[in-house]
Scaffold this motif. Structure first.
Motif, PDB file in Angstrom:
ATOM      1  N   THR A   1       9.366  -3.840 -12.868  1.00 59.35           N
ATOM      2  CA  THR A   1      10.703  -3.241 -12.763  1.00 59.35           C
ATOM      3  C   THR A   1      10.934  -2.652 -11.380  1.00 59.35           C
ATOM      4  OG1 THR A   1      10.805  -2.721 -15.122  1.00 59.35           O
ATOM      5  CG2 THR A   1      12.219  -1.430 -13.668  1.00 59.35           C
ATOM      6  N   LEU A   2       9.969  -1.904 -10.889  1.00 52.23           N
ATOM      7  CA  LEU A   2      10.109  -1.269  -9.575  1.00 52.23           C
ATOM      8  C   LEU A   2      10.191  -2.313  -8.463  1.00 52.23           C
ATOM      9  CD1 LEU A   2       7.595   1.700 -10.000  1.00 52.23           C
ATOM     10  CD2 LEU A   2      10.097   1.783 -10.138  1.00 52.23           C
ATOM     11  N   LEU A   3       9.437  -3.401  -8.609  1.00 54.07           N
ATOM     12  CA  LEU A   3       9.516  -4.488  -7.630  1.00 54.07           C
ATOM     13  C   LEU A   3      10.894  -5.140  -7.671  1.00 54.07           C
ATOM     14  CD1 LEU A   3       6.034  -6.197  -8.096  1.00 54.07           C
ATOM     15  CD2 LEU A   3       6.892  -5.215  -5.961  1.00 54.07           C
ATOM     16  N   SER A   4      11.393  -5.392  -8.872  1.00 56.46           N
ATOM     17  CA  SER A   4      12.692  -6.051  -9.003  1.00 56.46           C
ATOM     18  C   SER A   4      13.819  -5.176  -8.474  1.00 56.46           C
ATOM     19  CB  SER A   4      12.964  -6.411 -10.465  1.00 56.46           C
ATOM     20  OG  SER A   4      13.177  -5.256 -11.256  1.00 56.46           O
ATOM     21  N   ARG A   5      13.643  -3.863  -8.545  1.00 57.12           N
ATOM     22  CA  ARG A   5      14.662  -2.954  -8.013  1.00 57.12           C
ATOM     23  C   ARG A   5      14.559  -2.775  -6.504  1.00 57.12           C
ATOM     24  NH1 ARG A   5      16.685   0.409 -12.115  1.00 57.12           N
ATOM     25  NH2 ARG A   5      16.679  -0.793 -14.044  1.00 57.12           N
ATOM     26  N   GLY A   6      13.498  -3.316  -5.918  1.00 61.94           N
ATOM     27  CA  GLY A   6      13.324  -3.182  -4.478  1.00 61.94           C
ATOM     28  C   GLY A   6      12.844  -1.810  -4.052  1.00 61.94           C
ATOM     29  N   LEU A   7      12.305  -1.023  -4.990  1.00 60.46           N
ATOM     30  CA  LEU A   7      11.849   0.338  -4.675  1.00 60.46           C
ATOM     31  C   LEU A   7      10.411   0.361  -4.182  1.00 60.46           C
ATOM     32  CD1 LEU A   7      13.436   2.202  -7.713  1.00 60.46           C
ATOM     33  CD2 LEU A   7      14.288   2.110  -5.365  1.00 60.46           C
ATOM     34  N   ILE A   8       9.624  -0.641  -4.561  1.00 56.23           N
ATOM     35  CA  ILE A   8       8.271  -0.789  -4.050  1.00 56.23           C
ATOM     36  C   ILE A   8       8.098  -2.221  -3.572  1.00 56.23           C
ATOM     37  CG2 ILE A   8       7.350   0.981  -5.601  1.00 56.23           C
ATOM     38  CD1 ILE A   8       6.107  -1.286  -7.261  1.00 56.23           C
ATOM     39  N   THR A   9       7.039  -2.457  -2.812  1.00 54.67           N
ATOM     40  CA  THR A   9       6.775  -3.791  -2.302  1.00 54.67           C
ATOM     41  C   THR A   9       5.285  -3.994  -2.163  1.00 54.67           C
ATOM     42  OG1 THR A   9       7.345  -5.372  -0.542  1.00 54.67           O
ATOM     43  CG2 THR A   9       6.820  -3.118   0.141  1.00 54.67           C
ATOM     44  N   GLU A  10       4.863  -5.240  -2.058  1.00 58.50           N
ATOM     45  CA  GLU A  10       3.458  -5.552  -1.822  1.00 58.50           C
ATOM     46  C   GLU A  10       3.195  -5.393  -0.326  1.00 58.50           C
ATOM     47  OE1 GLU A  10       2.976  -9.469  -3.280  1.00 58.50           O
ATOM     48  OE2 GLU A  10       3.574  -8.966  -5.324  1.00 58.50           O
ATOM     49  N   VAL A  11       2.246  -4.524   0.015  1.00 59.24           N
ATOM     50  CA  VAL A  11       2.007  -4.244   1.432  1.00 59.24           C
ATOM     51  C   VAL A  11       0.739  -4.898   1.962  1.00 59.24           C
ATOM     52  CG1 VAL A  11       3.301  -2.093   1.390  1.00 59.24           C
ATOM     53  CG2 VAL A  11       0.884  -2.036   0.848  1.00 59.24           C
ATOM     54  N   SER A  12      -0.241  -5.132   1.091  1.00 56.57           N
ATOM     55  CA  SER A  12      -1.496  -5.747   1.527  1.00 56.57           C
ATOM     56  C   SER A  12      -2.328  -6.081   0.295  1.00 56.57           C
ATOM     57  CB  SER A  12      -2.281  -4.804   2.456  1.00 56.57           C
ATOM     58  OG  SER A  12      -2.604  -3.592   1.778  1.00 56.57           O
ATOM     59  N   THR A  13      -3.517  -6.593   0.538  1.00 58.31           N
ATOM     60  CA  THR A  13      -4.442  -6.834  -0.567  1.00 58.31           C
ATOM     61  C   THR A  13      -5.751  -6.117  -0.288  1.00 58.31           C
ATOM     62  OG1 THR A  13      -5.202  -8.892   0.484  1.00 58.31           O
ATOM     63  CG2 THR A  13      -3.480  -9.073  -1.184  1.00 58.31           C
ATOM     64  N   GLN A  14      -6.403  -5.693  -1.341  1.00 52.27           N
ATOM     65  CA  GLN A  14      -7.670  -4.988  -1.225  1.00 52.27           C
ATOM     66  C   GLN A  14      -8.761  -5.997  -0.885  1.00 52.27           C
ATOM     67  OE1 GLN A  14      -9.094  -2.860  -4.798  1.00 52.27           O
ATOM     68  NE2 GLN A  14      -8.779  -1.012  -3.592  1.00 52.27           N
ATOM     69  N   ALA A  15      -9.475  -5.744   0.202  1.00 50.95           N
ATOM     70  CA  ALA A  15     -10.456  -6.713   0.684  1.00 50.95           C
ATOM     71  C   ALA A  15     -11.548  -6.988  -0.340  1.00 50.95           C
ATOM     72  CB  ALA A  15     -11.077  -6.200   1.988  1.00 50.95           C
ATOM     73  N   GLU A  16     -12.003  -5.954  -1.037  1.00 54.22           N
ATOM     74  CA  GLU A  16     -13.127  -6.112  -1.955  1.00 54.22           C
ATOM     75  C   GLU A  16     -12.753  -6.881  -3.216  1.00 54.22           C
ATOM     76  OE1 GLU A  16     -11.990  -3.252  -0.872  1.00 54.22           O
ATOM     77  OE2 GLU A  16     -13.493  -2.552   0.577  1.00 54.22           O
ATOM     78  N   THR A  17     -11.584  -6.612  -3.767  1.00 54.00           N
ATOM     79  CA  THR A  17     -11.217  -7.175  -5.069  1.00 54.00           C
ATOM     80  C   THR A  17     -10.085  -8.199  -5.010  1.00 54.00           C
ATOM     81  OG1 THR A  17      -9.576  -5.445  -5.515  1.00 54.00           O
ATOM     82  CG2 THR A  17     -11.867  -4.992  -6.143  1.00 54.00           C
ATOM     83  N   GLY A  18      -9.327  -8.220  -3.916  1.00 55.57           N
ATOM     84  CA  GLY A  18      -8.167  -9.104  -3.833  1.00 55.57           C
ATOM     85  C   GLY A  18      -6.948  -8.551  -4.542  1.00 55.57           C
ATOM     86  N   ALA A  19      -7.051  -7.326  -5.086  1.00 59.33           N
ATOM     87  CA  ALA A  19      -5.920  -6.720  -5.792  1.00 59.33           C
ATOM     88  C   ALA A  19      -4.795  -6.412  -4.817  1.00 59.33           C
ATOM     89  CB  ALA A  19      -6.359  -5.431  -6.494  1.00 59.33           C
ATOM     90  N   ILE A  20      -3.560  -6.586  -5.260  1.00 56.07           N
ATOM     91  CA  ILE A  20      -2.403  -6.286  -4.427  1.00 56.07           C
ATOM     92  C   ILE A  20      -2.232  -4.784  -4.319  1.00 56.07           C
ATOM     93  CG2 ILE A  20       0.116  -6.443  -4.290  1.00 56.07           C
ATOM     94  CD1 ILE A  20      -0.079  -9.145  -5.651  1.00 56.07           C
ATOM     95  N   LEU A  21      -1.941  -4.313  -3.118  1.00 56.34           N
ATOM     96  CA  LEU A  21      -1.680  -2.893  -2.883  1.00 56.34           C
ATOM     97  C   LEU A  21      -0.179  -2.709  -2.684  1.00 56.34           C
ATOM     98  CD1 LEU A  21      -4.607  -2.019  -0.443  1.00 56.34           C
ATOM     99  CD2 LEU A  21      -4.516  -1.746  -2.938  1.00 56.34           C
ATOM    100  N   TYR A  22       0.370  -1.711  -3.355  1.00 57.37           N
ATOM    101  CA  TYR A  22       1.811  -1.476  -3.341  1.00 57.37           C
ATOM    102  C   TYR A  22       2.161  -0.233  -2.530  1.00 57.37           C
ATOM    103  CZ  TYR A  22       1.789  -4.784  -7.209  1.00 57.37           C
ATOM    104  OH  TYR A  22       1.623  -5.907  -7.979  1.00 57.37           O
ATOM    105  N   GLY A  23       3.362  -0.270  -1.953  1.00 57.20           N
ATOM    106  CA  GLY A  23       3.914   0.883  -1.255  1.00 57.20           C
ATOM    107  C   GLY A  23       5.409   0.947  -1.505  1.00 57.20           C
TER     108      GLY A  23
END
Length: 205
Positions: A146-168
Motif C-alpha cells: 500500500t505504501l509503495l503504491s501511494r508513493g510514500l516509500i520506495t526501494e532504495v537498495s538491497t541488503q548485501a548479505e540477504t538480498g532483501a530490499i531496503l525501503y526508505g
C-alpha cells in the motif's frame, strides 16, 4: 527430452506446448503475489520443477511481457532481475500515470497499521520489510504494498548479505507532512514513557 530441456513448441502444430504453459503460468502466479525478488531456486522450489526449467520460463515471460515473443504485445509491466531474483514492476514510462491514479483516484486514508509501518520506515530507513515486521511483530506485506503504491516509500537498495530490499521514504511523504527533510521530523524519544532510552533501543531489537 527431459524436464531440464523443455521444447516450448509442439512439433506438429507449432503451438506452445501445454507443459511449458503450465510452468510459465505457475511461475507467473508466484511472481504476481511476491513482495520480494524471487531467485530461480526459490521459484523452482515453489513449483517443484528443476531450476533450468524455471530459467527457461523466466526467459519466455520476459520476452512475452516485452512484446518480443511471436504474437505477444508489450505490457505495461515488466519482469526485472534485481537483488539476485526476479520481480514484476510497472514499466518506467507508466510511473507518472500510476502515481497519479494512486494519489488522485484512490485517495483513501491510510490505516493505523499503515501509519505505524510508515513511522518505522521513516525513522529507521533504510530498512527491510522483514525488519519492519520484526519491530511491529505482525506481517506487513500488504501494508508495504500500500505504501509503495501511494508513493510514500520506495526501494532504495538491497541488503548485501540477504538480498532483501531496503525501503526508505520519498519526497512525496515530506510534502504530505509539510517538512523539508527527514531532519525536521519530531524527535521520538520525548514522546515515549522513558525518553532516556526510547525509540532507538526498541527499534534495534
Amino acid at each position: 527430452m527431459t524436464d531440464d530441456d523443455l521444447d516450448p513448441f509442439e512439433p506438429e502444430t507449432g503451438a506452445v506446448a501445454p507443459a511449458v504453459l503450465d510452468v510459465d503460468r505457475a511461475v507467473e502466479a508466484i511472481l504476481m503475489i511476491a513482495d520480494e525478488p524471487q531467485s530461480l531456486v526459490a521459484l523452482a522450489t515453489a513449483i517443484s520443477r528443476p531450476v533450468p526449467v524455471v530459467r527457461q520460463a523466466i526467459e519466455r515471460l520476459v520476452d512475452d511481457y516485452d512484446g518480443t515473443a511471436p504474437g505477444s504485445v508489450r505490457r505495461g509491466f515488466e519482469l526485472r532481475e534485481v537483488g539476485g531474483g526476479w520481480r514484476l514492476y510497472v514499466r518506467g514510462e507508466w510511473d507518472d500515470l500510476v502515481s497519479d491514479f494512486v494519489l488522485t483516484q484512490n485517495p483513501s486514508k491510510l490505516s493505523q497499521a499503515a501509519l505505524e509501518t510508515l513511522a518505522v520506515i521513516a525513522y529507521k530507513q533504510p530498512i527491510s520489510r522483514g525488519a519492519v515486521a520484526s519491530i511491529r511483530a505482525v506481517n506487513v506485506d500488504s501494508v508495504v504494498r500500500t505504501l509503495l503504491s501511494r508513493g510514500l516509500i520506495t526501494e532504495v537498495s538491497t541488503q548485501a548479505e540477504t538480498g532483501a530490499i531496503l525501503y526508505g521514504t520519498t519526497d512525496l511523504l515530506l510534502t504530505q507532512l509539510g517538512v523539508n527533510s527527514l531532519d525536521d521530523l519530531p524527535q521520538i524519544a520525548p514522546l515515549l514513557d522513558d525518553g532516556s532510552e526510547g525509540f532507538d533501543e526498541v527499534m534495534a531489537r
